[in-house]
Design a protein around this motif. Sequence first.
Motif, PDB file in Angstrom:
ATOM      1  N   GLY A  57       0.786  -1.224   0.000  1.00 20.77           N
ATOM      2  CA  GLY A  57       0.000   0.000   0.000  1.00 20.77           C
ATOM      3  C   GLY A  57       0.823   1.280   0.000  1.00 20.77           C
ATOM      4  N   GLU A  58       2.145   1.153   0.083  1.00 20.03           N
ATOM      5  CA  GLU A  58       3.009   2.328   0.039  1.00 20.03           C
ATOM      6  C   GLU A  58       3.528   2.554  -1.372  1.00 20.03           C
ATOM      7  N   GLY A  59       3.864   3.785  -1.649  1.00 16.81           N
ATOM      8  CA  GLY A  59       4.498   4.161  -2.902  1.00 16.81           C
ATOM      9  C   GLY A  59       5.380   5.367  -2.632  1.00 16.81           C
ATOM     10  N   THR A  60       5.938   5.913  -3.686  1.00  9.41           N
ATOM     11  CA  THR A  60       6.709   7.144  -3.532  1.00  9.41           C
ATOM     12  C   THR A  60       6.311   8.104  -4.644  1.00  9.41           C
ATOM     13  N   ARG A  91      10.190  10.229   6.012  1.00 13.97           N
ATOM     14  CA  ARG A  91       9.644   9.688   4.762  1.00 13.97           C
ATOM     15  C   ARG A  91      10.266  10.334   3.534  1.00 13.97           C
ATOM     16  N   LYS A  92      11.145  11.303   3.726  1.00 14.28           N
ATOM     17  CA  LYS A  92      11.810  11.952   2.594  1.00 14.28           C
ATOM     18  C   LYS A  92      13.116  11.211   2.282  1.00 14.28           C
ATOM     19  N   LEU A  93      13.268  10.848   1.002  1.00 20.37           N
ATOM     20  CA  LEU A  93      14.432  10.086   0.540  1.00 20.37           C
ATOM     21  C   LEU A  93      15.180  10.916  -0.496  1.00 20.37           C
ATOM     22  N   GLU A 112      14.769  13.922  -4.994  1.00 19.01           N
ATOM     23  CA  GLU A 112      14.094  13.626  -3.733  1.00 19.01           C
ATOM     24  C   GLU A 112      12.743  12.991  -4.002  1.00 19.01           C
ATOM     25  N   ARG A 113      12.423  12.000  -3.190  1.00 22.58           N
ATOM     26  CA  ARG A 113      11.126  11.326  -3.260  1.00 22.58           C
ATOM     27  C   ARG A 113      10.552  11.267  -1.851  1.00 22.58           C
ATOM     28  N   PHE A 114       9.245  11.109  -1.767  1.00 20.73           N
ATOM     29  CA  PHE A 114       8.558  11.046  -0.485  1.00 20.73           C
ATOM     30  C   PHE A 114       7.741   9.767  -0.445  1.00 20.73           C
TER      31      PHE A 114
END
Length: 128
Positions: A57-60, A91-93, A112-114
Amino acid sequence: MLTLKTGIKGQAQVKVVEENTAKIMKSGALPVFATPAMVALMEEASCMALKDYLEEGEGTVGIKLDISHIAPTALDDVVIAIATLDKIEGRKLTFIVEAKDTHKVIGKGIHERFIINNEKFMNKLQKN
C-alpha cells in the motif's frame, strides 16, 4: 519487507528512439535524447531502488529534482540511469542520480522522493 538503508541502488535503461528525442518531446529541435526522457529514467531508477523496501500500500512520489544534462546522446544509443539512496529523513528520501550512454556520463544530480500511502494520496484528488 527489507529495512530501508542508504547505499541501495536502482537502475533503469532505455534505447534512444525517435519518441524520446528532444525534437519529438518538444524540449528542443534536435534528434537527440531529451532531457525530460532522462529525468523520467532517473525517477524510474530511484523507484527501482525502492521496489523491495516499501510496505503493502506504500508508494513514492517525486518531490524535487536538481539535475544537469551535460552531454547529448544519439539515436540508437542506450542510456542507463543509476540512483543511489543517499539520505533518509523520515519519509523523505534523497538520491544521487547519474545517467550514462555507452560513451560517457550525460547527466547527474539529486532527486528527492517522499514515501506515501497510495490510498490516502489518491483520496486527496477527491477533496478538490
